[in-house]
Design a protein around this motif. Structure first.
Motif, PDB file in Angstrom:
ATOM      1  N   TYR A  77      45.529  26.304  89.724  1.00  0.00           N
ATOM      2  CA  TYR A  77      44.081  26.488  89.769  1.00  0.00           C
ATOM      3  C   TYR A  77      43.667  26.656  91.221  1.00  0.00           C
ATOM      4  O   TYR A  77      43.624  25.706  91.977  1.00  0.00           O
ATOM      5  N   GLY A  78      43.393  27.892  91.609  1.00  0.00           N
ATOM      6  CA  GLY A  78      43.068  28.224  92.993  1.00  0.00           C
ATOM      7  C   GLY A  78      44.117  29.150  93.563  1.00  0.00           C
ATOM      8  O   GLY A  78      45.302  28.804  93.583  1.00  0.00           O
ATOM      9  N   GLY A  79      43.692  30.333  94.009  1.00  0.00           N
ATOM     10  CA  GLY A  79      44.650  31.323  94.494  1.00  0.00           C
ATOM     11  C   GLY A  79      44.524  31.643  95.960  1.00  0.00           C
ATOM     12  O   GLY A  79      44.860  32.751  96.393  1.00  0.00           O
ATOM     13  N   GLY A  80      44.038  30.681  96.762  1.00  0.00           N
ATOM     14  CA  GLY A  80      43.985  30.864  98.207  1.00  0.00           C
ATOM     15  C   GLY A  80      45.376  30.791  98.817  1.00  0.00           C
ATOM     16  O   GLY A  80      46.385  30.934  98.125  1.00  0.00           O
ATOM     17  N   ARG A  81      45.433  30.562 100.123  1.00  0.00           N
ATOM     18  CA  ARG A  81      46.739  30.547 100.799  1.00  0.00           C
ATOM     19  C   ARG A  81      47.707  29.547 100.163  1.00  0.00           C
ATOM     20  O   ARG A  81      48.857  29.852  99.883  1.00  0.00           O
ATOM     21  N   MET A  82      47.231  28.328  99.907  1.00  0.00           N
ATOM     22  CA  MET A  82      48.111  27.316  99.336  1.00  0.00           C
ATOM     23  C   MET A  82      48.428  27.614  97.880  1.00  0.00           C
ATOM     24  O   MET A  82      49.586  27.536  97.446  1.00  0.00           O
ATOM     25  N   GLY A  83      47.408  27.954  97.083  1.00  0.00           N
ATOM     26  CA  GLY A  83      47.649  28.246  95.677  1.00  0.00           C
ATOM     27  C   GLY A  83      48.588  29.414  95.488  1.00  0.00           C
ATOM     28  O   GLY A  83      49.479  29.391  94.620  1.00  0.00           O
ATOM     29  N   ALA A  84      48.410  30.462  96.298  1.00  0.00           N
ATOM     30  CA  ALA A  84      49.302  31.617  96.211  1.00  0.00           C
ATOM     31  C   ALA A  84      50.732  31.228  96.564  1.00  0.00           C
ATOM     32  O   ALA A  84      51.699  31.685  95.937  1.00  0.00           O
ATOM     33  N   GLY A  85      50.867  30.367  97.573  1.00  0.00           N
ATOM     34  CA  GLY A  85      52.205  29.916  97.946  1.00  0.00           C
ATOM     35  C   GLY A  85      52.861  29.090  96.855  1.00  0.00           C
ATOM     36  O   GLY A  85      54.064  29.216  96.600  1.00  0.00           O
ATOM     37  N   ILE A  86      52.082  28.244  96.206  1.00  0.00           N
ATOM     38  CA  ILE A  86      52.617  27.437  95.102  1.00  0.00           C
ATOM     39  C   ILE A  86      53.033  28.333  93.944  1.00  0.00           C
ATOM     40  O   ILE A  86      54.107  28.158  93.346  1.00  0.00           O
ATOM     41  N   ALA A  87      52.192  29.320  93.626  1.00  0.00           N
ATOM     42  CA  ALA A  87      52.546  30.277  92.584  1.00  0.00           C
ATOM     43  C   ALA A  87      53.838  30.995  92.938  1.00  0.00           C
ATOM     44  O   ALA A  87      54.735  31.149  92.098  1.00  0.00           O
ATOM     45  N   HIS A  88      53.948  31.446  94.180  1.00  0.00           N
ATOM     46  CA  HIS A  88      55.167  32.109  94.666  1.00  0.00           C
ATOM     47  C   HIS A  88      56.397  31.244  94.397  1.00  0.00           C
ATOM     48  O   HIS A  88      57.406  31.722  93.867  1.00  0.00           O
ATOM     49  N   ALA A  89      56.311  29.973  94.763  1.00  0.00           N
ATOM     50  CA  ALA A  89      57.468  29.082  94.617  1.00  0.00           C
ATOM     51  C   ALA A  89      57.921  28.966  93.170  1.00  0.00           C
ATOM     52  O   ALA A  89      59.125  29.002  92.871  1.00  0.00           O
ATOM     53  N   PHE A  90      56.973  28.836  92.242  1.00  0.00           N
ATOM     54  CA  PHE A  90      57.341  28.695  90.839  1.00  0.00           C
ATOM     55  C   PHE A  90      57.823  30.012  90.240  1.00  0.00           C
ATOM     56  O   PHE A  90      58.722  30.021  89.389  1.00  0.00           O
ATOM     57  N   VAL A  91      57.256  31.138  90.673  1.00  0.00           N
ATOM     58  CA  VAL A  91      57.747  32.431  90.189  1.00  0.00           C
ATOM     59  C   VAL A  91      59.190  32.642  90.622  1.00  0.00           C
ATOM     60  O   VAL A  91      60.047  33.052  89.827  1.00  0.00           O
ATOM     61  N   ILE A  92      59.463  32.355  91.897  1.00  0.00           N
ATOM     62  CA  ILE A  92      60.826  32.490  92.417  1.00  0.00           C
ATOM     63  C   ILE A  92      61.806  31.655  91.601  1.00  0.00           C
ATOM     64  O   ILE A  92      62.940  32.049  91.358  1.00  0.00           O
ATOM     65  N   ALA A  93      61.359  30.488  91.156  1.00  0.00           N
ATOM     66  CA  ALA A  93      62.219  29.583  90.386  1.00  0.00           C
ATOM     67  C   ALA A  93      62.312  29.967  88.915  1.00  0.00           C
ATOM     68  O   ALA A  93      63.024  29.317  88.155  1.00  0.00           O
ATOM     69  N   GLY A  94      61.583  31.002  88.491  1.00  0.00           N
ATOM     70  CA  GLY A  94      61.743  31.510  87.139  1.00  0.00           C
ATOM     71  C   GLY A  94      60.639  31.196  86.161  1.00  0.00           C
ATOM     72  O   GLY A  94      60.758  31.497  84.971  1.00  0.00           O
TER      73      GLY A  94
ATOM     74  N   GLY B 221      50.410  13.386  92.522  1.00  0.00           N
ATOM     75  CA  GLY B 221      50.208  14.211  93.707  1.00  0.00           C
ATOM     76  C   GLY B 221      51.425  15.086  93.956  1.00  0.00           C
ATOM     77  O   GLY B 221      52.562  14.615  93.919  1.00  0.00           O
ATOM     78  N   LEU B 222      51.193  16.375  94.174  1.00  0.00           N
ATOM     79  CA  LEU B 222      52.249  17.315  94.574  1.00  0.00           C
ATOM     80  C   LEU B 222      51.752  18.008  95.836  1.00  0.00           C
ATOM     81  O   LEU B 222      51.075  19.037  95.773  1.00  0.00           O
ATOM     82  N   HIS B 223      52.033  17.410  96.965  1.00  0.00           N
ATOM     83  CA  HIS B 223      51.518  17.892  98.240  1.00  0.00           C
ATOM     84  C   HIS B 223      52.497  18.897  98.827  1.00  0.00           C
ATOM     85  O   HIS B 223      53.530  18.540  99.388  1.00  0.00           O
ATOM     86  N   PHE B 224      52.182  20.184  98.669  1.00  0.00           N
ATOM     87  CA  PHE B 224      52.973  21.266  99.247  1.00  0.00           C
ATOM     88  C   PHE B 224      52.540  21.465 100.700  1.00  0.00           C
ATOM     89  O   PHE B 224      51.437  21.108 101.095  1.00  0.00           O
ATOM     90  N   PHE B 225      53.414  22.106 101.485  1.00  0.00           N
ATOM     91  CA  PHE B 225      53.141  22.303 102.906  1.00  0.00           C
ATOM     92  C   PHE B 225      53.004  23.786 103.216  1.00  0.00           C
ATOM     93  O   PHE B 225      53.632  24.633 102.594  1.00  0.00           O
ATOM     94  N   ASN B 226      52.185  24.071 104.200  1.00  0.00           N
ATOM     95  CA  ASN B 226      51.854  25.439 104.581  1.00  0.00           C
ATOM     96  C   ASN B 226      52.741  25.895 105.742  1.00  0.00           C
ATOM     97  O   ASN B 226      52.855  25.162 106.732  1.00  0.00           O
ATOM     98  N   PRO B 227      53.373  27.071 105.622  1.00  0.00           N
ATOM     99  CA  PRO B 227      53.363  28.012 104.508  1.00  0.00           C
ATOM    100  C   PRO B 227      54.361  27.601 103.420  1.00  0.00           C
ATOM    101  O   PRO B 227      55.532  27.313 103.718  1.00  0.00           O
ATOM    102  N   VAL B 228      53.911  27.615 102.191  1.00  0.00           N
ATOM    103  CA  VAL B 228      54.720  27.104 101.085  1.00  0.00           C
ATOM    104  C   VAL B 228      56.051  27.837 100.927  1.00  0.00           C
ATOM    105  O   VAL B 228      57.085  27.189 100.715  1.00  0.00           O
ATOM    106  N   PRO B 229      56.111  29.181 101.009  1.00  0.00           N
ATOM    107  CA  PRO B 229      57.376  29.859 100.723  1.00  0.00           C
ATOM    108  C   PRO B 229      58.549  29.438 101.602  1.00  0.00           C
ATOM    109  O   PRO B 229      59.697  29.553 101.183  1.00  0.00           O
TER     110      PRO B 229
END
Length: 297
Positions: A17-34, A154-162
């Motif tokens: 929920y949220g597609g800014g810099r962090m949200g996009a990075g989180i989405a990237h990480a899960f897509v890469i993982a399948g 809490g799932l605190h990802f770090f910038n840049p997520v990828p």
């Protein structure tokens, strides 16, 4: 669950929920993982920007991986199996999250906004585990927005997520023990390392990172050294990959100010923001995203 190329698992369907810099990075990480990832944005324009952001990030990762394979290089990215094996979509209707096993909120660090988003997630995906990407807000306080607070971690990802290696798993008083174990497995499935911390102001990473950054700002105010030399003290002397002032520019001076003010309220004056930080934020010098912070970008 989706089996990662190294045998690790992530949920098959993940919402962000949220597609800014962090949200996009989180989405990237899960897509890469399948995973099949659904990103929710507030309107069509924001959704279009998020879609382009994620696609560009995935394309960049794929290009890097192709170059590494051609050169037969072995590094962290190869170990993670960087291939966009999953899928993603960006929508404006939160109802699309209904089939997700995990939904991660990745909206700005505003408590009221996050609680509102958590309520929306619970309404459309009542059976989903919910992760908050907060870097400093209390998981226990945010959990009050959910009918079942045990479903929040809490799932605190770090910038840049990828390219970051760390994800902070933050455990609230009511977080289900089983969910903590699941979260740790998801982090492994993303090819990252989890640290698990108790819900407390600033957790571990923000508290330490902000403390160093604020002292660096005080040194700059006092004329001890310029920004580049202060950063070099940490990168060359202590092998930090990026100095505290440059990191602040990357994170955003406004974000650092919000976190510092929160920590000052919770932990006392040792986290009081230096005047130089307040002045730069007031002047709109927010770091990399505006082209000027402690450095010119």
């Amino acid at each position: 669950m989706t089996e990662h190329t190294t045998g690790r698992t992530v949920p098959e369907n993940v919402g962000v929920y949220g597609g800014g810099r962090m949200g996009a990075g989180i989405a990237h990480a899960f897509v890469i993982a399948g995973a099949a990832v659904t990103v929710v944005e507030s309107d069509a324009a924001s959704a279009g920007e998020a879609r382009e952001r994620i696609a560009a990030s995935l394309a960049k990762a794929a290009a890097k991986e192709a170059a590494k394979e051609a050169a037969r290089a072995v590094d962290r990215a190869a170990d993670r199996g960087v291939r966009a094996t999953g899928t993603f979509e960006v929508v404006t209707d939160a109802a699309a999250l209904a089939g997700c096993a995990l939904v991660v909120e990745a909206v700005p660090e505003l408590a009221d906004l996050k609680r509102d988003v958590l309520r929306r997630i619970a309404a459309v995906a009542p059976g989903a585990a919910v992760g908050s990407n907060t870097s400093s807000l209390s998981i226990d306080v945010l959990a009050d927005a959910l009918p079942d607070p045990s479903r929040l971690v809490g799932l605190h990802f770090f910038n840049p997520v990828p390219v970051s290696d760390l994800i902070e798993v933050v455990v609230g008083r009511r977080t289900a023990p089983g969910l903590v174990g699941e979260a740790q497995r998801w982090v492994a499935g993303l090819g990252r390392t989890a640290i698990t911390v108790r819900d407390s102001p600033g957790f571990a990473s923000s508290r330490l990172g902000v403390a160093i950054a604020l002292e660096a700002m005080r040194m700059l105010e006092e004329g001890v050294a310029d920004a580049a030399d202060i950063d070099a003290a940490m990168t060359l002397g202590y092998r930090h990959p990026v100095g505290p002032l440059r990191t602040t520019d990357i994170v955003g001076l406004d974000v650092r100010l919000d976190i510092a003010e929160h920590l000052e309220r919770e932990l006392g004056p040792r986290f009081a923001p230096p005047q130089v930080l307040r002045d730069k934020v007031a002047a709109g010098e927010l770091g990399r995203k505006t082209g000027q912070g402690f450095y010119l970008w």
